[in-house]
Scaffold this motif. Structure first.
Motif, PDB file in Angstrom:
ATOM      1  N   ALA A  64       0.838  -1.204   0.000  1.00  0.00           N
ATOM      2  CA  ALA A  64       0.000   0.000   0.000  1.00  0.00           C
ATOM      3  C   ALA A  64       0.869   1.248   0.000  1.00  0.00           C
ATOM      4  O   ALA A  64       0.613   2.210  -0.744  1.00  0.00           O
ATOM      5  N   ALA A  65       1.908   1.257   0.829  1.00  0.00           N
ATOM      6  CA  ALA A  65       2.804   2.414   0.901  1.00  0.00           C
ATOM      7  C   ALA A  65       3.515   2.621  -0.427  1.00  0.00           C
ATOM      8  O   ALA A  65       3.659   3.750  -0.909  1.00  0.00           O
ATOM      9  N   ALA A  66       3.967   1.539  -1.048  1.00  0.00           N
ATOM     10  CA  ALA A  66       4.678   1.650  -2.317  1.00  0.00           C
ATOM     11  C   ALA A  66       3.769   2.190  -3.419  1.00  0.00           C
ATOM     12  O   ALA A  66       4.169   3.064  -4.203  1.00  0.00           O
ATOM     13  N   VAL A  67       2.532   1.690  -3.477  1.00  0.00           N
ATOM     14  CA  VAL A  67       1.581   2.168  -4.491  1.00  0.00           C
ATOM     15  C   VAL A  67       1.264   3.644  -4.261  1.00  0.00           C
ATOM     16  O   VAL A  67       1.267   4.457  -5.194  1.00  0.00           O
ATOM     17  N   SER A  68       1.006   4.010  -3.010  1.00  0.00           N
ATOM     18  CA  SER A  68       0.669   5.397  -2.696  1.00  0.00           C
ATOM     19  C   SER A  68       1.803   6.348  -3.053  1.00  0.00           C
ATOM     20  O   SER A  68       1.581   7.417  -3.645  1.00  0.00           O
ATOM     21  N   GLU A  69       3.025   5.967  -2.729  1.00  0.00           N
ATOM     22  CA  GLU A  69       4.176   6.840  -2.981  1.00  0.00           C
ATOM     23  C   GLU A  69       4.447   7.037  -4.465  1.00  0.00           C
ATOM     24  O   GLU A  69       5.082   8.029  -4.857  1.00  0.00           O
ATOM     25  N   ASN A  70       3.995   6.114  -5.288  1.00  0.00           N
ATOM     26  CA  ASN A  70       4.254   6.195  -6.728  1.00  0.00           C
ATOM     27  C   ASN A  70       3.026   6.633  -7.528  1.00  0.00           C
ATOM     28  O   ASN A  70       3.012   6.483  -8.753  1.00  0.00           O
ATOM     29  N   SER A  71       2.027   7.166  -6.844  1.00  0.00           N
ATOM     30  CA  SER A  71       0.806   7.620  -7.506  1.00  0.00           C
ATOM     31  C   SER A  71       0.747   9.135  -7.539  1.00  0.00           C
ATOM     32  O   SER A  71       1.386   9.825  -6.744  1.00  0.00           O
ATOM     33  N   GLY A  97       1.157   4.459 -13.095  1.00  0.00           N
ATOM     34  CA  GLY A  97       1.484   3.714 -14.300  1.00  0.00           C
ATOM     35  C   GLY A  97       1.245   2.228 -14.102  1.00  0.00           C
ATOM     36  O   GLY A  97       1.616   1.671 -13.069  1.00  0.00           O
ATOM     37  N   ARG A  98       0.632   1.596 -15.079  1.00  0.00           N
ATOM     38  CA  ARG A  98       0.363   0.156 -14.951  1.00  0.00           C
ATOM     39  C   ARG A  98       1.665  -0.618 -14.790  1.00  0.00           C
ATOM     40  O   ARG A  98       1.760  -1.520 -13.949  1.00  0.00           O
ATOM     41  N   ARG A  99       2.663  -0.274 -15.582  1.00  0.00           N
ATOM     42  CA  ARG A  99       3.943  -0.980 -15.462  1.00  0.00           C
ATOM     43  C   ARG A  99       4.554  -0.761 -14.084  1.00  0.00           C
ATOM     44  O   ARG A  99       5.088  -1.698 -13.485  1.00  0.00           O
ATOM     45  N   ARG A 100       4.462   0.469 -13.580  1.00  0.00           N
ATOM     46  CA  ARG A 100       5.034   0.746 -12.259  1.00  0.00           C
ATOM     47  C   ARG A 100       4.321  -0.060 -11.183  1.00  0.00           C
ATOM     48  O   ARG A 100       4.949  -0.629 -10.286  1.00  0.00           O
ATOM     49  N   MET A 101       2.994  -0.131 -11.256  1.00  0.00           N
ATOM     50  CA  MET A 101       2.243  -0.905 -10.267  1.00  0.00           C
ATOM     51  C   MET A 101       2.641  -2.380 -10.313  1.00  0.00           C
ATOM     52  O   MET A 101       2.855  -3.015  -9.270  1.00  0.00           O
ATOM     53  N   LEU A 102       2.745  -2.939 -11.510  1.00  0.00           N
ATOM     54  CA  LEU A 102       3.122  -4.340 -11.635  1.00  0.00           C
ATOM     55  C   LEU A 102       4.525  -4.589 -11.081  1.00  0.00           C
ATOM     56  O   LEU A 102       4.770  -5.601 -10.424  1.00  0.00           O
ATOM     57  N   ASP A 103       5.448  -3.672 -11.354  1.00  0.00           N
ATOM     58  CA  ASP A 103       6.805  -3.822 -10.824  1.00  0.00           C
ATOM     59  C   ASP A 103       6.804  -3.818  -9.295  1.00  0.00           C
ATOM     60  O   ASP A 103       7.507  -4.608  -8.653  1.00  0.00           O
ATOM     61  N   ILE A 186     -16.728  13.441 -31.014  1.00  0.00           N
ATOM     62  CA  ILE A 186     -15.648  12.564 -30.571  1.00  0.00           C
ATOM     63  C   ILE A 186     -15.116  13.148 -29.268  1.00  0.00           C
ATOM     64  O   ILE A 186     -15.110  14.375 -29.089  1.00  0.00           O
ATOM     65  N   TRP A 187     -14.724  12.304 -28.326  1.00  0.00           N
ATOM     66  CA  TRP A 187     -14.339  12.827 -27.020  1.00  0.00           C
ATOM     67  C   TRP A 187     -13.167  12.041 -26.445  1.00  0.00           C
ATOM     68  O   TRP A 187     -12.867  10.928 -26.875  1.00  0.00           O
ATOM     69  N   ALA A 188     -12.527  12.653 -25.477  1.00  0.00           N
ATOM     70  CA  ALA A 188     -11.371  12.036 -24.819  1.00  0.00           C
ATOM     71  C   ALA A 188     -11.497  12.208 -23.320  1.00  0.00           C
ATOM     72  O   ALA A 188     -12.033  13.215 -22.839  1.00  0.00           O
ATOM     73  N   TYR A 189     -11.024  11.194 -22.552  1.00  0.00           N
ATOM     74  CA  TYR A 189     -10.821  11.348 -21.112  1.00  0.00           C
ATOM     75  C   TYR A 189      -9.327  11.229 -20.878  1.00  0.00           C
ATOM     76  O   TYR A 189      -8.679  10.330 -21.425  1.00  0.00           O
ATOM     77  N   ALA A 190      -8.779  12.094 -20.060  1.00  0.00           N
ATOM     78  CA  ALA A 190      -7.331  12.090 -19.840  1.00  0.00           C
ATOM     79  C   ALA A 190      -7.028  12.313 -18.365  1.00  0.00           C
ATOM     80  O   ALA A 190      -7.716  13.086 -17.687  1.00  0.00           O
ATOM     81  N   TYR A 191      -5.993  11.636 -17.868  1.00  0.00           N
ATOM     82  CA  TYR A 191      -5.589  11.792 -16.469  1.00  0.00           C
ATOM     83  C   TYR A 191      -4.107  11.462 -16.341  1.00  0.00           C
ATOM     84  O   TYR A 191      -3.576  10.604 -17.050  1.00  0.00           O
ATOM     85  N   GLY A 192      -3.430  12.145 -15.444  1.00  0.00           N
ATOM     86  CA  GLY A 192      -2.023  11.895 -15.218  1.00  0.00           C
ATOM     87  C   GLY A 192      -1.798  10.626 -14.414  1.00  0.00           C
ATOM     88  O   GLY A 192      -2.635  10.238 -13.609  1.00  0.00           O
ATOM     89  N   PHE A 193      -0.643   9.984 -14.659  1.00  0.00           N
ATOM     90  CA  PHE A 193      -0.276   8.828 -13.835  1.00  0.00           C
ATOM     91  C   PHE A 193       1.187   8.893 -13.399  1.00  0.00           C
ATOM     92  O   PHE A 193       1.661   8.004 -12.690  1.00  0.00           O
ATOM     93  N   SER A 194       1.896   9.948 -13.808  1.00  0.00           N
ATOM     94  CA  SER A 194       3.274  10.165 -13.354  1.00  0.00           C
ATOM     95  C   SER A 194       3.603  11.625 -13.609  1.00  0.00           C
ATOM     96  O   SER A 194       2.765  12.388 -14.103  1.00  0.00           O
TER      97      SER A 194
END
Length: 405
Positions: A64-71, A97-103, A186-194
């Motif tokens: 949990a701490a690792a995920v929170s710190e990298n979000s 990031g999905r890759r970061r979470m998996l790592d 046409i539409w887009a949803y966008a959000y930061g992950f890093s």
């Protein structure tokens, strides 16, 4: 309940399940089999909400701490409709990031003694010898498809087309952009992950997709067109697609997948192999991790496998009902965008936030908007909405079933 466990698929569900099982009983022999090389994954960033962090802290504080710190975190939503910008205050959301979470999850699992075997494709007719086999191999699960009739697998395609992209534009809010073209919206949803990248999902009706030529365009030409259409939010930054040898763009129809049952003998489904919910509610990763928590909990409290798997399935199906309903309604809201898009932008954005309501499709949008504002002040109207919404939804479902006979 000490056992030998084979987890097929190295996504969030199986990695977190292996962590929880090792914490419960370090003597468990657990192997996660992933067909792709280490460090490779599809997708960009994933979203989750504060409630998930609370559950992760309760079950494994270290991950949990690792995920929170990298979000990254945001609290506002912003909608651009043509040239009008509207802001909506909301709850805290998070991206990673999905890759970061998996790592992070893979590292935590290995530290507890879980074996990770990459580039190991498990054939459906050669399931590993184990007391429990957990099929977390995604929506196209080979293990599930081999017994699709037993599982009662049902897949329904959404109407709209969508593509999952990245961008170097870093969004500090959850951002929507709705653009009108000669061929429809046409539409887009966008959000930061890093601090360097964001996810950008683009969606449109099939008529708009073909009218704009996106069905025929290669990825490079398609991205160039989308960058022009969404220049208002990209601010000069490029869109990034998935690397493909044939140069084709990855436009898809969303597949809503359900299963009548989730286990067969010692084989059990988890994550997208068991269920999917439309990406517009941002719950896929959360549900996968909650599956892992539920399955580990059921195994902790039972000495026999069959009742433990039955309990897991019963718990998760009950908890999924509300979110699956919300996901269907959310997808339908976007499929019926013309019903809402010509409202004043503030009203349209407010109804975007109400798209999970089973009442909304049956009430004229402006009337619903006024009722919703009034309901925020009057308890009797809140109760009326809660009472009437499910009844209308059940009536519509009954009519739809009758029309298929």
């Amino acid at each position: 309940m000490c056992m030998k466990i084979a987890c097929v698929g190295g996504g969030p569900a199986n990695l977190y399940f292996s962590i929880l099982m090792k914490r419960q009983d370090p003597s468990c022999d657990i192997t996660v089999h992933e067909r792709n090389p280490a460090g490779s994954t599809y997708g960009w960033g994933v979203t989750y909400w504060a409630g998930l962090l609370d559950k992760l802290r309760e079950n494994d504080p270290e991950s949990a701490a690792a995920v929170s710190e990298n979000s990254v975190r945001w609290s506002d939503g912003v909608a651009h409709v043509r040239d009008v910008r509207t802001v909506h205050r909301g709850d805290d959301g998070f991206g990673i990031g999905r890759r970061r979470m998996l790592d992070l999850l893979a590292g935590r699992a290995e530290s507890l003694g879980v074996r990770l075997e990459f580039e190991r494709d498990i054939a459906a007719d050669r399931i590993p010898d184990a007391d429990l086999v957990v099929a977390g191999d995604g929506v196209n699960s080979a293990l599930r498809e081999r017994h699709a009739r037993h599982f009662g697998t049902d897949v329904r395609l959404g109407r709209n087309r969508y593509i999952w992209l990245g961008t170097t534009q870093v969004f500090d809010t959850f951002t929507f952009s709705f653009q009108e073209t000669d061929h429809g919206w046409i539409w887009a949803y966008a959000y930061g992950f890093s601090g360097e990248q964001s996810t950008c999902v683009v969606e449109c009706s099939p008529e708009t997709w073909t009218g704009l030529g996106l069905d025929r365009a290669g990825e490079a030409d398609g991205l160039a067109l989308l960058e022009k259409l969404f220049a208002d939010i990209l601010d000069g930054h490029p869109l990034i697609g998935r690397d493909r040898a044939d140069g084709a763009a990855q436009w898809l129809n969303f597949r809503t997948l359900t299963n009548r049952t989730w286990s067969r003998g010692n084989l059990v489904l988890i994550g997208d192999a068991a269920h999917t919910t439309h990406y517009s509610i941002g719950a896929g990763t959360t549900l996968a991790l909650e599956d892992a928590i539920s399955l580990a909990g059921a195994l902790r409290d039972r000495t026999e496998l069959r009742p433990a798997l039955a309990r897991y399935e019963r718990e998760r199906k009950a908890e999924l009902l509300r979110l699956q309903s919300a996901a269907r309604l959310s997808a339908q809201w976007y499929e019926n965008l013309p019903r809402y898009i010509h409202l004043p932008p503030r009203q349209m954005f407010a109804l975007l936030g109400q798209r999970h309501s089973p009442l909304l499709p049956y009430v004229p949008p402006q009337l619903y908007y006024r009722l919703d504002r009034a309901a925020g002040q009057l308890e009797v109207l809140r109760r009326f909405k809660r009472w009437l919404g499910p009844r209308l939804a059940r009536t519509a479902q009954t009519r739809a079933l009758a029309s298929r006979r």
